[in-house]
Design a protein around this motif. Structure first.
Motif, PDB file in Angstrom:
ATOM      1  N   ALA A   1       3.083  22.544 -51.500  1.00 36.77           N
ATOM      2  CA  ALA A   1       3.691  21.136 -51.991  1.00 36.77           C
ATOM      3  C   ALA A   1       3.513  20.172 -50.978  1.00 36.77           C
ATOM      4  O   ALA A   1       3.205  19.051 -51.115  1.00 36.77           O
TER       5      ALA A   1
ATOM      6  N   ARG B   1       0.379  18.636 -50.229  1.00 37.95           N
ATOM      7  CA  ARG B   1      -0.070  17.908 -51.075  1.00 37.95           C
ATOM      8  C   ARG B   1       0.508  16.396 -51.033  1.00 37.95           C
ATOM      9  O   ARG B   1       0.127  15.503 -51.171  1.00 37.95           O
ATOM     10  N   LEU B   2       1.903  16.391 -50.647  1.00 34.11           N
ATOM     11  CA  LEU B   2       2.379  14.970 -50.667  1.00 34.11           C
ATOM     12  C   LEU B   2       1.900  14.324 -49.272  1.00 34.11           C
ATOM     13  O   LEU B   2       1.878  13.243 -49.397  1.00 34.11           O
TER      14      LEU B   2
ATOM     15  N   ILE C   1       0.457  10.375 -57.994  1.00 37.12           N
ATOM     16  CA  ILE C   1       1.588  11.214 -58.507  1.00 37.12           C
ATOM     17  C   ILE C   1       0.632  12.527 -58.521  1.00 37.12           C
ATOM     18  O   ILE C   1       1.052  13.752 -58.564  1.00 37.12           O
ATOM     19  N   ALA C   2      -0.586  12.449 -59.454  1.00 34.27           N
ATOM     20  CA  ALA C   2      -1.357  13.685 -59.712  1.00 34.27           C
ATOM     21  C   ALA C   2      -1.906  14.447 -58.860  1.00 34.27           C
ATOM     22  O   ALA C   2      -1.721  15.286 -58.444  1.00 34.27           O
ATOM     23  N   LYS C   3      -2.279  13.459 -57.456  1.00 38.91           N
ATOM     24  CA  LYS C   3      -2.681  14.128 -56.341  1.00 38.91           C
ATOM     25  C   LYS C   3      -1.601  14.806 -55.622  1.00 38.91           C
ATOM     26  O   LYS C   3      -1.931  16.049 -55.261  1.00 38.91           O
ATOM     27  N   ALA C   4      -0.482  14.323 -55.532  1.00 38.21           N
ATOM     28  CA  ALA C   4       0.763  15.094 -55.077  1.00 38.21           C
ATOM     29  C   ALA C   4       1.156  16.322 -55.664  1.00 38.21           C
ATOM     30  O   ALA C   4       1.423  17.287 -55.088  1.00 38.21           O
ATOM     31  N   GLU C   5       0.876  16.312 -57.145  1.00 44.37           N
ATOM     32  CA  GLU C   5       1.088  17.491 -57.859  1.00 44.37           C
ATOM     33  C   GLU C   5      -0.238  18.530 -57.811  1.00 44.37           C
ATOM     34  O   GLU C   5      -0.086  19.697 -58.611  1.00 44.37           O
ATOM     35  N   GLY C   6      -0.982  18.209 -57.039  1.00 40.76           N
ATOM     36  CA  GLY C   6      -2.260  18.985 -57.159  1.00 40.76           C
ATOM     37  C   GLY C   6      -3.290  18.873 -58.539  1.00 40.76           C
ATOM     38  O   GLY C   6      -3.848  20.156 -58.749  1.00 40.76           O
ATOM     39  N   LYS C   7      -3.098  17.957 -58.953  1.00 41.48           N
ATOM     40  CA  LYS C   7      -3.965  17.808 -60.314  1.00 41.48           C
ATOM     41  C   LYS C   7      -5.296  17.322 -59.948  1.00 41.48           C
ATOM     42  O   LYS C   7      -5.471  16.568 -59.332  1.00 41.48           O
TER      43      LYS C   7
END
Length: 80
Positions: free
Chosen positions: A34, A37-38, A74-80
């Motif tokens: 996590a 990802r951030l 936000i999607a990138k940070a959440e791995g989507k």
């Protein structure tokens, strides 16, 4: 602001999650996916915030553009 431009991505290496931009390692020694990802999302979040500040006085379709930029980060940070 001067930072490594390009697509930052997390590529697992054993038990760590280094962040890469092409062939350049941006960050290493990260053991929490996590957090990696951030870090990888940081340039996108920076660009979204930069766009917000430059367009903030406007109240029209620009808000939709800002929403899309934020959603991407936000999607990138959440791995989507």
């Amino acid at each position: 602001m001067n930072y490594t431009k390009g697509n930052w991505e997390v590529i697992q290496h054993g038990i760590t999650y280094p962040v890469w931009c092409g062939n350049f390692k941006v960050a290493e020694g990260i053991y929490n996916k996590a957090n990696a990802r951030l870090i990888a999302a940081a340039p996108d979040m920076y660009e979204a915030q930069k766009a917000y500040h430059s367009l903030n006085p406007l109240h029209n379709d620009s808000e939709a553009i800002l929403y899309a930029l934020g959603e991407k980060a936000i999607a990138k940070a959440e791995g989507k």
